[in-house]
Enzyme design. Structure first.
Site, PDB file in Angstrom:
ATOM      1  N   THR A  88       0.610  -1.388   0.018  1.00 50.24           N
ATOM      2  CA  THR A  88       0.009  -0.055  -0.229  1.00 50.24           C
ATOM      3  C   THR A  88       0.904   1.211  -0.120  1.00 50.24           C
ATOM      4  O   THR A  88       1.966   1.393   0.495  1.00 50.24           O
ATOM      5  CB  THR A  88      -0.762   0.042   1.359  1.00 50.24           C
ATOM      6  OG1 THR A  88      -1.814  -1.084   1.132  1.00 50.24           O
ATOM      7  CG2 THR A  88      -1.423   1.334   1.560  1.00 50.24           C
ATOM      8  N   GLY A 146      -5.320  -4.534   7.405  1.00 54.96           N
ATOM      9  CA  GLY A 146      -6.110  -3.656   7.425  1.00 54.96           C
ATOM     10  C   GLY A 146      -7.337  -3.793   8.688  1.00 54.96           C
ATOM     11  O   GLY A 146      -7.779  -2.801   9.301  1.00 54.96           O
TER      12      GLY A 146
HETATM   13  N1  ASP Z   1      -3.877  -1.701   4.981  1.00 60.08           N
HETATM   14  C1  ASP Z   1      -4.045  -2.341   3.408  1.00 60.08           C
HETATM   15  C2  ASP Z   1      -5.297  -3.268   3.651  1.00 60.08           C
HETATM   16  O1  ASP Z   1      -5.625  -3.906   4.527  1.00 60.08           O
HETATM   17  C3  ASP Z   1      -2.986  -3.514   3.125  1.00 60.08           C
HETATM   18  C4  ASP Z   1      -1.597  -2.893   2.926  1.00 60.08           C
HETATM   19  O2  ASP Z   1      -1.387  -1.985   4.008  1.00 60.08           O
HETATM   20  O3  ASP Z   1      -0.957  -3.426   2.268  1.00 60.08           O
HETATM   21  O4  ASP Z   1      -5.990  -3.114   2.624  1.00 60.08           O
END
Ligand code: ASP
Length: 309
Positions: free
Chosen positions: A176, A230
């Protein structure tokens, strides 16, 4: 004039030194530098923190290296569903999109939700309809195809598992993306964008588009962009929790970020990290994983680009 600064991240996870080839490491650092310079340049020109975070995130979304935009992971049905959000710390205006497909730069659509609609959060078909009204051109699925992402998905597609693209396996490394910035007027903003978790299903939505969980900004306290598991970041209301500790407990930016990432979120089993900035231009970059793609640059002449601890 206020000190101005920007920080960016490209995901936190199992990033251990020696895990990737020197060549790939250079590629990551170059992509981070490009995004950092882009955002910094916007601030240097006297433009807003909102503009800076959007521009920095766009550079990261356009890179196949990160799990956002072009490099988004595969869902259980072999599609790409992206989430993004942006928030302006001066006005507390915010925009977010979720479960969108074919959009090259989800952060820009999130900004359009903020600036051009009376809503904060649009999801799925409705968000796509909004994009079509604004004449967005949709990219074909081939634009989002990445060999390594596809391999990651093949490995777990017959299971009920879903996972972070940049954790668990030592050779998995994407993430992300996000940016936080403080401009010359002392206004701050945060932007975050993701493809979510590999093999996600049932319209799963993570923390990234949820204001207060994966992204938050208020001039009074801080601007925060998160990365990590997340589900835990939603339950921990992580980004707002950092702001809350600053506002109600008088903590420093760094102490509040550490309290949330290295204590509160760990206690419920969450892994990941965040970047944060305040209206004085101070920066915090904190994670409880082995590494986090991260970089920052300030008008005081500080510039760093790191991957590992
Ligand atoms: N936080 C993001 C999600 O749960 C994933 C990530 O940080 O790569 O969608």
């Amino acid at each position: 004039m206020n000190n101005f600064s920007i920080a960016i991240h490209g995901g936190a996870g199992t990033l251990v030194k020696g895990m990737m080839t020197p060549h790939l490491e250079i590629e990551y650092k170059q992509a981070l530098k490009e995004a950092l310079d882009k955002g910094y340049q916007v601030l240097e020109q006297g433009k807003t923190a909102v503009e800076a975070v959007e521009q920095a995130v766009i550079v990261l979304e356009d890179s196949h290296l990160f799990n956002a935009g072009k490099g988004s992971v595969f869902t259980a049905t072999q599609t790409h569903e992206m989430d993004a959000s942006i928030m302006d710390g001066k006005t507390l205006n915010a925009g977010a999109v979720s479960l969108i497909t074919g959009i090259k730069n989800p952060v820009t659509l999130a900004r359009d939700v903020m600036d051009k609609s009376e809503y904060v959060f649009l999801a799925g078909e409705g968000a796509m309809l909004f994009a079509r009204h604004l004449n967005y051109i949709l990219e074909p699925p081939t634009y989002f195809y990445d060999k390594l992402r596809y391999k990651q998905w093949l490995e777990i597609k017959h299971t009920d598992n879903f996972k972070l693209d940049h954790s668990e396996k030592k050779d998995s490394k994407f993430g992300t993306v996000g940016a936080v910035a403080c401009d010359k007027n002392g206004n701050i903003a945060a932007g975050t964008s993701t493809g979510g978790m590999t093999n996600k299903r049932y319209g799963r939505v993570g923390d990234t588009p949820i204001i207060g969980a994966g992204n938050y900004a208020s001039n009074k306290t801080c601007a925060v962009s998160c990365t990590g598991s997340g589900e835990y970041f939603i339950r921990g209301v992580v980004a707002y929790d950092v702001a809350s500790l600053i506002e109600h407990k008088g903590m420093s930016l760094n102490d509040a970020s550490n309290e949330v990432i290295n204590k509160r979120i760990l206690e419920i089993g969450g892994d990941g990290g965040l970047i944060a900035v305040n209206a004085q231009g101070d920066i915090a970059m904190v994670f409880n994983t082995e590494g986090m793609y991260r970089a920052c640059k300030t008008s005081n002449g500080k510039e760093i680009i790191f991957i590992y601890k």
